[in-house]
Structures are given as structure tokens and as C-alpha cells.
Design a protein around this motif. Structure first.
Motif, mmCIF file in Angstrom:
data_model
loop_
_atom_site.group_PDB
_atom_site.id
_atom_site.type_symbol
_atom_site.label_atom_id
_atom_site.label_comp_id
_atom_site.label_asym_id
_atom_site.label_seq_id
_atom_site.Cartn_x
_atom_site.Cartn_y
_atom_site.Cartn_z
ATOM 1 N N MET B 157 -13.496 -6.867 -5.677
ATOM 2 C CA MET B 157 -12.812 -5.592 -5.511
ATOM 3 C C MET B 157 -13.871 -4.529 -5.169
ATOM 4 O O MET B 157 -15.010 -4.688 -5.545
ATOM 5 C CB MET B 157 -12.084 -5.202 -6.794
ATOM 6 C CG MET B 157 -11.067 -6.240 -7.240
ATOM 7 S SD MET B 157 -9.766 -6.536 -6.048
ATOM 8 C CE MET B 157 -8.781 -5.064 -6.272
ATOM 9 N N PRO B 158 -13.544 -3.422 -4.488
ATOM 10 C CA PRO B 158 -12.199 -3.092 -4.024
ATOM 11 C C PRO B 158 -11.887 -3.740 -2.676
ATOM 12 O O PRO B 158 -12.795 -3.995 -1.880
ATOM 13 C CB PRO B 158 -12.286 -1.565 -3.858
ATOM 14 C CG PRO B 158 -13.707 -1.316 -3.459
ATOM 15 C CD PRO B 158 -14.515 -2.364 -4.170
ATOM 16 N N ILE B 159 -10.606 -4.009 -2.448
ATOM 17 C CA ILE B 159 -10.174 -4.500 -1.141
ATOM 18 C C ILE B 159 -9.045 -3.628 -0.630
ATOM 19 O O ILE B 159 -8.363 -2.975 -1.412
ATOM 20 C CB ILE B 159 -9.694 -5.972 -1.193
ATOM 21 C CG1 ILE B 159 -8.547 -6.148 -2.209
ATOM 22 C CG2 ILE B 159 -10.851 -6.896 -1.464
ATOM 23 C CD1 ILE B 159 -7.837 -7.482 -2.097
ATOM 24 N N LYS B 160 -8.880 -3.661 0.687
ATOM 25 C CA LYS B 160 -7.757 -2.977 1.303
ATOM 26 C C LYS B 160 -6.473 -3.659 0.841
ATOM 27 O O LYS B 160 -6.422 -4.880 0.730
ATOM 28 C CB LYS B 160 -7.927 -3.104 2.822
ATOM 29 C CG LYS B 160 -6.880 -2.440 3.584
ATOM 30 C CD LYS B 160 -7.154 -2.219 5.055
ATOM 31 C CE LYS B 160 -8.247 -2.913 5.787
ATOM 32 N NZ LYS B 160 -8.596 -2.171 7.010
ATOM 33 N N CYS B 161 -5.451 -2.883 0.563
ATOM 34 C CA CYS B 161 -4.146 -3.404 0.153
ATOM 35 C C CYS B 161 -4.286 -4.501 -0.912
ATOM 36 O O CYS B 161 -4.123 -5.685 -0.636
ATOM 37 C CB CYS B 161 -3.372 -3.946 1.344
ATOM 38 S SG CYS B 161 -1.657 -4.253 0.916
ATOM 39 N N PRO B 162 -4.596 -4.101 -2.153
ATOM 40 C CA PRO B 162 -4.922 -5.092 -3.188
ATOM 41 C C PRO B 162 -3.825 -6.117 -3.473
ATOM 42 O O PRO B 162 -4.110 -7.177 -4.020
ATOM 43 C CB PRO B 162 -5.169 -4.230 -4.438
ATOM 44 C CG PRO B 162 -5.444 -2.868 -3.920
ATOM 45 C CD PRO B 162 -4.676 -2.716 -2.648
ATOM 46 N N VAL B 163 -2.570 -5.823 -3.109
ATOM 47 C CA VAL B 163 -1.514 -6.805 -3.383
ATOM 48 C C VAL B 163 -1.307 -7.809 -2.258
ATOM 49 O O VAL B 163 -0.604 -8.804 -2.430
ATOM 50 C CB VAL B 163 -0.144 -6.148 -3.701
ATOM 51 C CG1 VAL B 163 -0.177 -5.473 -5.052
ATOM 52 C CG2 VAL B 163 0.290 -5.207 -2.620
ATOM 53 N N ALA B 164 -1.911 -7.567 -1.099
ATOM 54 C CA ALA B 164 -1.674 -8.443 0.052
ATOM 55 C C ALA B 164 -1.980 -9.924 -0.238
ATOM 56 O O ALA B 164 -1.207 -10.792 0.174
ATOM 57 C CB ALA B 164 -2.441 -7.953 1.271
ATOM 58 N N PRO B 165 -3.063 -10.250 -0.952
ATOM 59 C CA PRO B 165 -3.328 -11.676 -1.217
ATOM 60 C C PRO B 165 -2.209 -12.340 -2.022
ATOM 61 O O PRO B 165 -1.845 -13.490 -1.756
ATOM 62 C CB PRO B 165 -4.632 -11.652 -2.021
ATOM 63 C CG PRO B 165 -5.257 -10.332 -1.733
ATOM 64 C CD PRO B 165 -4.140 -9.379 -1.450
#
Lengths: 103, 420
Positions: B157-165
Motif C-alpha cells: 500500500m498505497p495503491i490506486k483504487c484499493p478495492v480493485a484487486p
């Protein structure tokens, strides 16, 4: 929210046992939380805890990477000090919030 | 004439160009955007490409299409910012002076940060879906894949759009059920966090999803390296997870230009005040969207709310007024859960996602933190809203840049002060 008593002091905790307020934290409380996590604190442990608290006060989100680059410990050493989920355990002992994602 | 310079013509930069074009006097200000790209991608659509729900051509349009006529677009790579001289140097040698600078250079994946990831198996056994190319390649792979161990993985983390995975894992379950081969695929979700859901209300409401969909969870996994020979990912604690197909979200980093300019954190994100969106680099430099280091989600909806507040603050800055510290970290995201259903979440810096309805109190029609077909329709409709309203800087009716409490099941005793 729950109230727990560590080292004779009542502190407000989240349901997962993280302190609500870093201001309520002291070293004796940290030591007792560490016992719950089966960790015996050494000066090196405290050095990491103090780094985490400083970063938290600055409003920086903590990551394994940033700790590895902190100059305080390498990522490997961080794992040795706080085995299995080091960031989570160390945050709890430091009295700072659990690292979370958006949900 | 004064110069308003915006670096990056993605979601944030394009929105700011549109907002400021409507607000600044054209007799006093030139607005210039710099971006090397020719294509504007609808990034939320990347998630749907691997499963052939969207065709690649549905997520791209020309970058020029959304830039107002009065705004100049310079198509060139950015070399660096010289904050002391108020100048930006481009790769072709051009120097641009600015009075006010907005950094909107976003974030990109950096698979080279993890040992073994960017080798000869990259885009063969190991894929990302955060880039147009990655999503397309993965679509081709999935079309013919015979099954095995599918590992959906977040590096750090952090990542773009954390729920995408997580959405990817849910959609993969649906995809393989529809292909009548779910029994030949083992899906594992591997995350550095302590669970797929990390906040109490979301864990309580949504904890059933992984079990229902038979998705295995490996939490607290901080990847050290990929062993492509043995098709295994290995973490710093010695944990190992085997894969046949690894779909990973590599480390996300800000633009290298930020590092070349001499500021930015370990991951090249720009130090920015989380309430005002002014950088701590210099008073006349602002930042928005994925490029900042603020503790909000890296997402288009966040950038949209930030843009409304940043526009006000830039107008105030120009007039010499004090900036408003009003950005509350508001995010509003649809989460696909597969089989034509989705969730909607609404949250900010201090308020975790809760149940309730959105956007109209007591009416909805969208339900928060609960699966529904209506939410899925909302997610699909959002593509139209994005192209036609959001990046053109038009206000979306009933949706405020600050998180509203109305119609939501928020416990009053924990009322955070930032929420209006």
C-alpha cells in the motif's frame, strides 16, 4: 469501543485492541500490550516503536517499505522483532491505529 | 498575463483545466496543460477488460477531446520543476514559467520494485490490470487459460483504487462459473493488510463474500520476491504462495519527475496538506489526485471532490485570502461483487464506510455497503457520467464534495468533527 486496563491505567481501545489515543500511551502500557503479542521488548524494539510514533504524529501513513528505509531496522529485522504481521503488532504496541485500507 | 500551469492531463488535470477555465479571467490568465499521452483512459474500466465485459476501445478517447479551447495543451515529457525559479523544464528543452503550478501527474505501477517480478514471465504468467496493456494481455490469457491456481495479489500500500484487486477476485469467480470451469480454478487473495476488509463495519457486513465465493485469503503477506521458476511468491516472513497465474498490483509510485525535482516521498508522492491541497513544497504549488501523499484513497471520485475544493482554494490563493482546510477525504466508490451485483461505499478521512442509502437520504436509490443489482447498474452508468460530466468539471447532482451524514447509519457517539 472498549476500555482496557494496562499497567494499572484504564485506556480506551478499539474492539481489536488498538489504543484510541496515543496520548494515553506510556512505556509500561506498551510493555503489557507486547506481552499479549508474546513479545519481550528490547531497546531495539523500543527504537522501532518510537519511530512509528514519530511518523504517526507527522501524519505519515506507515508501510513496511518506509520502515525498511527508515534506517532504524531493515524489513528482515522488523520481521524478526515482531514476527507474523509486524506492522500490525508494532502499531498496536506503539498505541497508534491499525494500518487499514478503505474498507 | 499570468500563467496557470497544470502538469498531467489525466482525470485530475483535465478536471482542473475545466474548472479553472470557467473561473479565471481570460484577460489575466493563460492556462496550460502538459502531458505526453495522446489517449485519455477511463481507468475504472480496466477492471472489466480481462473478463471481456468491456472491450478495450470502450475505455479510451483522445486526450484533446476534454480540454477546453482556451487551454493550451503541450504534448511533451516533463523533465523537472524548478521551484525556486517558478519554472518547469520539458524534455525537449522548452522552459515554462508559472505563477501557480498544479501537479496532477498521478501514479503508475512499478513492477521493477519487487525482485523477480519484471522478468521473462511478466505478461506471461504474471499480469497487472492497472494498465491498458496489462488488462488487454490478461484478457487474452484468460480467454484460453485451462485453470489452476489464480493468485490475486497486492504488493504494498498505497495503491490506486484499493478495492480493485478484491473486485477482480469476485469477478474472476463469476467469470469462471459462467465458463463452467470454476471447479478447475483455485482463487487466492493475497494482501499485505490483515484481511480483505480492514474496517469493522465492512468486515461485519461483507465478511461473507469471500467464503460464499470460495476465495482463499492470505493476509499479512508482504512480498519480498517472486520465484518464477517455482511459480511462488515469497514474503519477508518466509511465507510462500504458489500460483499458476499471478495477477498482481505492483507497487504504485508517483511520477519520476517528482523525484527529479527534488521533492516527494519514498514513492515519489508529493507532500501535500490534506485539508487545503497546497503542497508543503512551496506556496504556489498545489497537488491533486493520485500524485499527492494525502491519506485519502487514490481514486477518481476522490480527485473529483478534491477538484471542487482545490478550485476554490486556488481562487482564494490568487486573491491573497487564507485557504480553506475543507477537504475531508471524501470517497464514493462502487465495488463489483460479481453476478451482476455491486456495493457502494461512501467514506472520508475519519468516517468508515457504513450502511444506509445514497445519494438522497431515505430514498437512495443506491444502497450503501450492501450488494444490489442497482449498484451494479450505477457502476456501469458511471462510465457515461465520467466522460460527460466528471472530467468536464460539471457538478454531479446531489453528490457533495463533503461527505454527508444524512441517510446513513452513523453512530452519533463517534461523530467525527470533520463531517458536516
Amino acid at each position: 469501543m472498549i476500555e482496557k486496563t494496562y499497567a494499572g491505567t484504564a485506556v480506551a481501545c478499539t474492539d481489536e485492541g488498538y489504543l484510541q489515543e496515543l496520548a494515553q500511551w506510556n512505556k509500561s502500557i506498551g510493555t503489557e500490550i507486547a506481552k499479549e503479542e508474546s513479545i519481550d521488548m528490547t531497546p531495539k524494539h523500543w527504537e522501532v516503536i518510537s519511530y512509528l510514533q514519530d511518523q504517526n504524529k507527522k501524519g505519515t501513513a506507515l508501510t513496511i517499505r518506509s520502515i525498511g528505509k527508515s534506517g532504524v531496522v531493515s524489513i528482515k529485522e522488523f520481521y524478526e522483532l515482531f514476527p507474523e504481521g509486524p506492522l500490525k503488532k508494532a502499531s498496536r504496541i506503539a498505541g497508534i491505529p491499525k494500518p487499514v485500507s478503505c474498507i | 498575463m499570468k500563467n496557470m500551469l497544470i502538469l498531467g492531463a489525466g482525470t485530475s488535470g483535465t478536471m482542473m483545466a475545466n474548472h479553472l477555465n470557467n473561473r479565471l479571467s481570460h484577460d489575466e490568465w493563460n492556462i496550460t496543460l502538459v502531458d505526453k499521452e495522446e489517449t485519455h483512459y477511463y481507468q475504472p474500466g480496466f477492471l472489466f477488460i480481462p473478463f471481456d465485459i468491456y472491450k478495450p476501445k470502450q475505455v479510451k478517447k483522445s486526450i484533446d477531446k476534454f480540454i477546453p479551447n482556451n487551454v493550451s495543451l503541450i504534448r511533451e515529457k516533463i523533465n523537472k520543476i524548478d521551484k525556486d525559479q517558478n519554472k518547469v523544464f520539458l524534455q525537449n528543452g522548452l522552459e515554462l514559467n508559472y505563477d501557480v503550478l498544479i501537479i496532477a501527474t498521478g501514479t503508475d505501477i512499478a513492477p521493477d520494485e519487487i525482485e523477480g517480478m519484471l522478468g521473462d514471465k511478466w505478461q506471461k504468467d504474471i499480469f497487472d490490470f492497472y494498465t491498458y496493456e496489462g488488462a488487454k494481455n490478461l484478457r487474452n490469457k484468460l480467454a484460453n487459460w485451462k485453470g489452476g491456481k489464480l493468485v490475486v495479489h497486492i504488493c504494498e500500500m498505497p495503491i490506486k483504487c484499493p478495492v480493485a484487486p478484491l473486485e477482480f477476485a469476485f469477478l474472476a469467480d463469476s467469470f469462471f462459473i459462467n465458463k463452467k470451469m470454476r471447479d478447475q480454478v483455485e482463487i487466492t487473495f493475497v494482501t499485505p493488510m490483515d484481511g480483505a476488509f480492514t474496517k469493522p463495519k465492512a468486515s461485519k457486513e461483507l465478511g461473507y463474500l469471500l467464503e460464499d465465493k470460495n476465495i482463499k485469503l492470505v493476509p499479512n503477506f508482504n512480498i519480498e520476491r517472486v520465484d518464477t521458476e517455482n511459480k511462488t511468491i515469497i514474503d519477508y516472513g518466509g511465507q510462500e504462495v504458489e500460483y499458476d497465474l499471478l495477477v498482481t498490483v505492483p507497487t504504485n509510485k508517483g511520477d519520476e519527475m517528482v523525484a527529479r525535482s527534488g521533492f516527494g516521498d519514498d514513492l515519489n508522492f508529493v507532500p501535500t496538506n490534506k485539508g487545503t491541497l497546497q503542497t508543503t513544497v512551496k506556496d504556489n504549488i498545489f497537488a491533486i489526485g493520485d500524485a499527492t501523499n494525502i491519506p485519502a484513497s487514490k481514486a477518481g471520485s476522490v480527485a473529483h471532490f478534491e477538484a471542487e475544493i482545490l478550485t476554490e482554494n486556488i481562487m482564494r490563493y490568487i486573491k491573497g485570502e487564507t485557504l480553506n482546510e475543507t477537504f475531508d477525504g471524501h470517497a464514493n466508490c462502487f465495488i463489483e461483487t460479481g453476478h451482476g451485483k455491486a456495493l457502494l461505499i461512501d467514506f472520508n478521512y475519519t468516517q468508515e464506510p457504513v450502511t444506509g442509502v445514497f445519494p438522497l437520504p431515505n430514498v437512495g436509490p443506491l444502497s450503501l455497503l450492501k450488494e444490489s443489482h442497482m449498484n451494479h447498474m450505477g457502476k456501469l452508468a458511471f462510465k457515461w457520467i465520467y466522460w460527460n460530466m466528471l472530467i468536464k468539471g460539471r457538478h454531479i447532482p446531489f453528490v457533495s464534495s463533503h461527505m454527508s451524514k444524512s441517510g446513513k447509519d452513523i453512530e452519533v457517539k463517534n461523530e467525527p468533527e470533520l463531517i458536516k
